[in-house]
Enzyme design. Structure first.
Site, PDB file in Angstrom:
ATOM      1  CB  ALA A   8      -3.174   5.088  -1.060  1.00 31.79           C
ATOM      2  CB  ILE A  26      -0.933   0.021   1.222  1.00 33.89           C
ATOM      3  CG1 ILE A  26      -1.812  -1.232   1.252  1.00 33.89           C
ATOM      4  CG2 ILE A  26      -1.818   1.276   1.188  1.00 33.89           C
ATOM      5  CD1 ILE A  26      -2.651  -1.370   2.520  1.00 33.89           C
ATOM      6  CG  HIS A  27       2.857   2.270  -3.178  1.00 31.84           C
ATOM      7  ND1 HIS A  27       2.698   2.977  -4.346  1.00 31.84           N
ATOM      8  CD2 HIS A  27       2.841   0.958  -3.524  1.00 31.84           C
ATOM      9  CE1 HIS A  27       2.606   2.129  -5.355  1.00 31.84           C
ATOM     10  NE2 HIS A  27       2.677   0.899  -4.894  1.00 31.84           N
ATOM     11  N   GLY A  28       1.365   5.326  -2.390  1.00 31.03           N
ATOM     12  CA  GLY A  28       0.631   6.394  -3.058  1.00 31.03           C
ATOM     13  C   GLY A  28      -0.171   5.962  -4.267  1.00 31.03           C
TER      14      GLY A  28
END
Length: 159
Positions: free
Chosen positions: A18, A13-15
Site C-alpha cells: 500500500a 495488500i498490506h503496508g
C-alpha cells in the site's frame, strides 16, 4: 493494461504494498488474482478497504483475469497484479499474459515447503511453476520492498 508490477505475496495488500510499492510504481489499480480470495466476501471487502487512497482495487479469479487481461477498458490502467502463488501466474502466462518480471515478496512456510529465504518458502509445485516462468524469460526477483537488493530466485534454488 500497463503492468507496472506483478508480485507474489500471500499477504496481498498490506503496508509494504500500500505504501512503498504503490508509490514506486505509480499505479492506479491493484488487481488481486486468487480463486480462494475471490470467493471469500469478507477477505474481498478487507482487501478493497486496504488499498491506498486513489487506487482502485479488484479481486478476481484466475478465470476472470483470463477474460479481462486484454480488455480495452483496462488499456489506460497502470496496474499492480498481486498473486498468492506461482501456479496462478503460470496459468495466465501460458494463456498469453505478457510479463517481463515477477517480484516474489512473501510465501509463508507451511508443512511440505522449504525456506529459500526468511520470507519465501516453496514446494515442488512452486519450483516447477517458477522454472516454467524462468524458461519464458520472466525475471524472477526476490525483494520485500523496492529498495532491497534484487536477488534472483533461480540462484536460490541452486544452493
Amino acid at each position: 493494461m500497463d503492468i507496472r508490477l506483478a508480485r507474489i505475496d500471500d499477504r496481498l495488500i498490506h503496508g509494504q504494498v500500500a505504501t512503498t510499492w504503490a508509490k514506486q510504481t505509480g499505479i492506479n489499480r491493484i488487481i488481486v488474482i486468487s480463486d480462494e480470495v475471490a470467493k471469500d466476501s469478507l477477505r474481498k471487502f478487507l482487501l478493497q478497504e486496504a488499498a491506498p487512497p486513489g487506487i482502485q482495487s479488484n479481486i478476481v479469479t484466475v478465470a476472470r483475469m483470463l477474460e479481462i487481461f486484454d480488455n480495452a477498458l483496462l488499456a489506460s490502467q497502470k496496474v499492480m497484479l498481486l498473486f498468492t502463488n506461482p501456479q496462478d501466474v503460470e496459468v495466465l502466462v501460458r494463456k498469453g499474459l505478457q510479463l517481463d518480471s515477477l517480484n516474489i515478496g512473501g510465501m509463508r512456510f507451511v508443512g511440505g515447503k522449504r525456506m529459500v529465504t526468511n520470507f519465501v518458502s516453496v514446494d515442488e509445485a512452486d519450483i516447477a511453476s517458477f522454472r516454467y516462468l524462468d524458461s519464458q524469460g520472466i525475471e524472477l526477483d526476490v525483494r520485500k520492498v523496492p529498495t532491497d537488493r534484487k536477488v534472483h530466485l533461480m540462484d536460490l534454488f541452486e544452493k
